[in-house]
Design a protein around this motif. Structure first.
Motif, PDB file in Angstrom:
ATOM      1  N   ILE A 164       0.813  -1.207   0.000  1.00  0.00           N
ATOM      2  CA  ILE A 164       0.000   0.000   0.000  1.00  0.00           C
ATOM      3  C   ILE A 164       0.854   1.268   0.000  1.00  0.00           C
ATOM      4  N   ARG A 165       2.128   1.143   0.333  1.00  0.00           N
ATOM      5  CA  ARG A 165       2.999   2.321   0.360  1.00  0.00           C
ATOM      6  C   ARG A 165       3.425   2.768  -1.048  1.00  0.00           C
ATOM      7  N   LYS A 166       3.167   1.931  -2.051  1.00  0.00           N
ATOM      8  CA  LYS A 166       3.537   2.296  -3.419  1.00  0.00           C
ATOM      9  C   LYS A 166       2.522   3.293  -3.981  1.00  0.00           C
ATOM     10  N   PRO A 167       2.966   4.199  -4.858  1.00  0.00           N
ATOM     11  CA  PRO A 167       2.051   5.218  -5.400  1.00  0.00           C
ATOM     12  C   PRO A 167       0.950   4.613  -6.269  1.00  0.00           C
ATOM     13  N   ALA A 168      -0.167   5.301  -6.302  1.00  0.00           N
ATOM     14  CA  ALA A 168      -1.308   4.840  -7.096  1.00  0.00           C
ATOM     15  C   ALA A 168      -1.192   5.322  -8.532  1.00  0.00           C
ATOM     16  N   SER A 169      -1.735   4.544  -9.458  1.00  0.00           N
ATOM     17  CA  SER A 169      -1.779   4.939 -10.861  1.00  0.00           C
ATOM     18  C   SER A 169      -2.910   5.949 -11.054  1.00  0.00           C
ATOM     19  N   ASN A 170      -2.876   6.642 -12.175  1.00  0.00           N
ATOM     20  CA  ASN A 170      -3.957   7.588 -12.485  1.00  0.00           C
ATOM     21  C   ASN A 170      -5.299   6.874 -12.601  1.00  0.00           C
ATOM     22  N   GLU A 171      -5.264   5.639 -13.109  1.00  0.00           N
ATOM     23  CA  GLU A 171      -6.505   4.885 -13.262  1.00  0.00           C
ATOM     24  C   GLU A 171      -7.116   4.561 -11.902  1.00  0.00           C
ATOM     25  N   SER A 172      -6.269   4.216 -10.947  1.00  0.00           N
ATOM     26  CA  SER A 172      -6.780   3.934  -9.600  1.00  0.00           C
ATOM     27  C   SER A 172      -7.341   5.193  -8.952  1.00  0.00           C
ATOM     28  N   LYS A 173      -6.712   6.321  -9.212  1.00  0.00           N
ATOM     29  CA  LYS A 173      -7.214   7.587  -8.680  1.00  0.00           C
ATOM     30  C   LYS A 173      -8.582   7.913  -9.275  1.00  0.00           C
ATOM     31  N   ARG A 174      -8.727   7.690 -10.578  1.00  0.00           N
ATOM     32  CA  ARG A 174     -10.011   7.947 -11.231  1.00  0.00           C
ATOM     33  C   ARG A 174     -11.082   6.985 -10.719  1.00  0.00           C
ATOM     34  N   ALA A 175     -10.671   5.743 -10.458  1.00  0.00           N
ATOM     35  CA  ALA A 175     -11.613   4.746  -9.943  1.00  0.00           C
ATOM     36  C   ALA A 175     -12.154   5.160  -8.577  1.00  0.00           C
ATOM     37  N   VAL A 176     -11.285   5.719  -7.758  1.00  0.00           N
ATOM     38  CA  VAL A 176     -11.711   6.198  -6.442  1.00  0.00           C
ATOM     39  C   VAL A 176     -12.692   7.352  -6.597  1.00  0.00           C
ATOM     40  N   GLU A 177     -12.385   8.277  -7.500  1.00  0.00           N
ATOM     41  CA  GLU A 177     -13.271   9.425  -7.722  1.00  0.00           C
ATOM     42  C   GLU A 177     -14.659   8.955  -8.171  1.00  0.00           C
ATOM     43  N   GLU A 178     -14.684   7.959  -9.055  1.00  0.00           N
ATOM     44  CA  GLU A 178     -15.974   7.466  -9.527  1.00  0.00           C
ATOM     45  C   GLU A 178     -16.734   6.751  -8.413  1.00  0.00           C
ATOM     46  N   ALA A 179     -16.028   5.953  -7.642  1.00  0.00           N
ATOM     47  CA  ALA A 179     -16.684   5.226  -6.547  1.00  0.00           C
ATOM     48  C   ALA A 179     -17.286   6.196  -5.533  1.00  0.00           C
ATOM     49  N   LEU A 180     -16.637   7.321  -5.325  1.00  0.00           N
ATOM     50  CA  LEU A 180     -17.106   8.305  -4.351  1.00  0.00           C
ATOM     51  C   LEU A 180     -18.433   8.949  -4.753  1.00  0.00           C
ATOM     52  N   THR A 181     -18.807   8.849  -6.042  1.00  0.00           N
ATOM     53  CA  THR A 181     -20.097   9.395  -6.468  1.00  0.00           C
ATOM     54  C   THR A 181     -21.251   8.511  -6.012  1.00  0.00           C
ATOM     55  N   ARG A 182     -20.970   7.248  -5.677  1.00  0.00           N
ATOM     56  CA  ARG A 182     -21.942   6.285  -5.162  1.00  0.00           C
ATOM     57  C   ARG A 182     -23.114   6.060  -6.096  1.00  0.00           C
ATOM     58  N   THR A 183     -22.858   6.069  -7.391  1.00  0.00           N
ATOM     59  CA  THR A 183     -23.930   5.801  -8.347  1.00  0.00           C
ATOM     60  C   THR A 183     -24.197   4.301  -8.474  1.00  0.00           C
ATOM     61  N   ASP A 184     -23.214   3.477  -8.153  1.00  0.00           N
ATOM     62  CA  ASP A 184     -23.395   2.017  -8.191  1.00  0.00           C
ATOM     63  C   ASP A 184     -22.760   1.435  -6.930  1.00  0.00           C
ATOM     64  N   ARG A 185     -23.585   0.942  -6.061  1.00  0.00           N
ATOM     65  CA  ARG A 185     -23.081   0.416  -4.784  1.00  0.00           C
ATOM     66  C   ARG A 185     -22.757  -1.068  -4.868  1.00  0.00           C
ATOM     67  N   LEU A 186     -22.828  -1.645  -6.057  1.00  0.00           N
ATOM     68  CA  LEU A 186     -22.471  -3.052  -6.273  1.00  0.00           C
ATOM     69  C   LEU A 186     -23.294  -3.965  -5.359  1.00  0.00           C
ATOM     70  N   ASN A 187     -24.586  -3.612  -5.240  1.00  0.00           N
ATOM     71  CA  ASN A 187     -25.515  -4.392  -4.417  1.00  0.00           C
ATOM     72  C   ASN A 187     -25.003  -4.550  -2.983  1.00  0.00           C
ATOM     73  N   ASP A 188     -24.324  -3.484  -2.497  1.00  0.00           N
ATOM     74  CA  ASP A 188     -23.822  -3.424  -1.120  1.00  0.00           C
ATOM     75  C   ASP A 188     -22.810  -4.523  -0.794  1.00  0.00           C
ATOM     76  N   SER A 189     -22.038  -4.921  -1.777  1.00  0.00           N
ATOM     77  CA  SER A 189     -20.984  -5.919  -1.535  1.00  0.00           C
ATOM     78  C   SER A 189     -19.974  -5.383  -0.521  1.00  0.00           C
ATOM     79  N   ILE A 190     -19.562  -6.242   0.421  1.00  0.00           N
ATOM     80  CA  ILE A 190     -18.581  -5.830   1.423  1.00  0.00           C
ATOM     81  C   ILE A 190     -17.350  -6.755   1.431  1.00  0.00           C
ATOM     82  N   TYR A 191     -17.319  -7.682   0.467  1.00  0.00           N
ATOM     83  CA  TYR A 191     -16.165  -8.577   0.351  1.00  0.00           C
ATOM     84  C   TYR A 191     -15.769  -8.735  -1.113  1.00  0.00           C
TER      85      TYR A 191
END
Length: 225
Positions: A170-197
C-alpha cells in the motif's frame, strides 16, 4: 415627394408584416425595401435593429454602395443571428464530472487510491471501481469502522483486513486509473448491491469467504455480500 410618400408607405407595411411575423414563425422573414434618395444601409436597417453588416451579409454585398430604386432585402433579426451563430466554431461540450456523494481529504483519498492500486493492479478499470466500492460499503456497514482510513487499517485477528497493508504494498504510489476509480466510486452511483467482500477464488485460502453470497465477478475478483 411621391417617392417619399411611397417610402413611408412601404416602411409602414414592412413594420406591420414584421410584427405579424414575430407572432407567427411560419411567415417568411425577408422583406424587400426599395431605395429612395437619401437612403443608406444604416438608415434602412435602423427600424429593424439591424447593422450595416447584417444587411450586407444577407444581400451578399462587400461594400455599402446602393442606388435609387434598387431593391434591398431586409432580414428578420433572428435570421441574421442564426446565420452568424452557424459560422461560429462549435465547441464540444465538456462532460461535467459527477459531484462526489462522499467527501474526503486529499490525504485520505491518496491512501484510498493506493489500496485500490495494490488490490486491483492488473484488473480492469471497472474492477478497480468495484474494489473502491467495497471499501465505501464497509464504511456504511455497522459491522465495520466508519471511516475510509479506519476500514483500510482495520485489524482482524492478528493481521490487517487487507493484505497490501500487511505486506507494505500500500505504500507504493497509485496509478492515475486507480485515482479515477476512487473518484468514480465516491459518487456512489453504483453500490455493487452493497458488496462488502471481494476475493480471488484461485488463490483464496479462507473457506468461509466462499460461503458468502456472490454478487458479481469482475476479472479475477468475486464480489460478495
Amino acid at each position: 415627394m411621391k417617392n417619399t410618400y411611397m417610402k413611408k408607405l412601404v416602411v409602414a407595411c414592412v413594420a406591420t408584416f414584421a410584427f405579424i411575423g414575430l407572432q407567427n414563425s411560419t411567415v417568411e422573414a425577408i422583406t424587400e425595401s426599395p431605395v429612395v434618395k437619401g437612403d443608406n444601409l444604416l438608415k434602412l436597417g435602423q427600424p429593424y435593429a439591424l447593422t450595416i453588416d447584417d444587411i450586407k451579409q444577407v444581400n451578399n454585398r462587400h461594400n455599402e454602395g446602393i442606388y435609387i430604386d434598387e431593391i434591398v432585402q431586409i432580414p428578420d433579426k433572428s435570421k441574421v443571428l442564426g446565420i452568424q451563430s452557424s459560422e461560429l466554431e462549435i465547441e464540444t461540450p465538456v462532460k461535467e464530472l459527477a459531484k462526489p456523494a462522499v467527501s474526503i481529504s486529499n490525504q485520505e483519498k491518496d491512501l484510498f487510491a493506493r489500496l485500490v492500486e495494490a488490490e486491483a493492479k492488473g484488473e480492469s478499470y471497472e474492477g478497480k471501481v468495484a474494489v473502491a466500492t467495497v471499501v465505501l460499503n464497509r464504511v456504511d456497514s455497522p459491522h465495520f469502522p466508519d471511516t475510509i482510513t479506519a476500514v483500510i487499517n482495520q485489524v482482524v485477528g492478528k493481521s490487517y483486513a487487507f493484505s497490501p497493508v500487511q505486506n507494505g504494498e500500500i505504500r507504493k504510489p497509485a496509478s492515475n486509473e486507480s485515482k479515477r476509480a476512487v473518484e468514480e466510486a465516491l459518487t456512489r452511483t453504483d453500490r455493487l448491491n452493497d458488496s462488502i467482500y471481494f476475493y480471488n477464488p484461485e488463490i483464496a485460502t479462507d473457506d468461509w469467504i466462499r460461503t458468502r453470497e456472490v454478487v458479481k465477478t469482475i476479472g479475477d475478483h468475486v464480489f460478495a455480500k
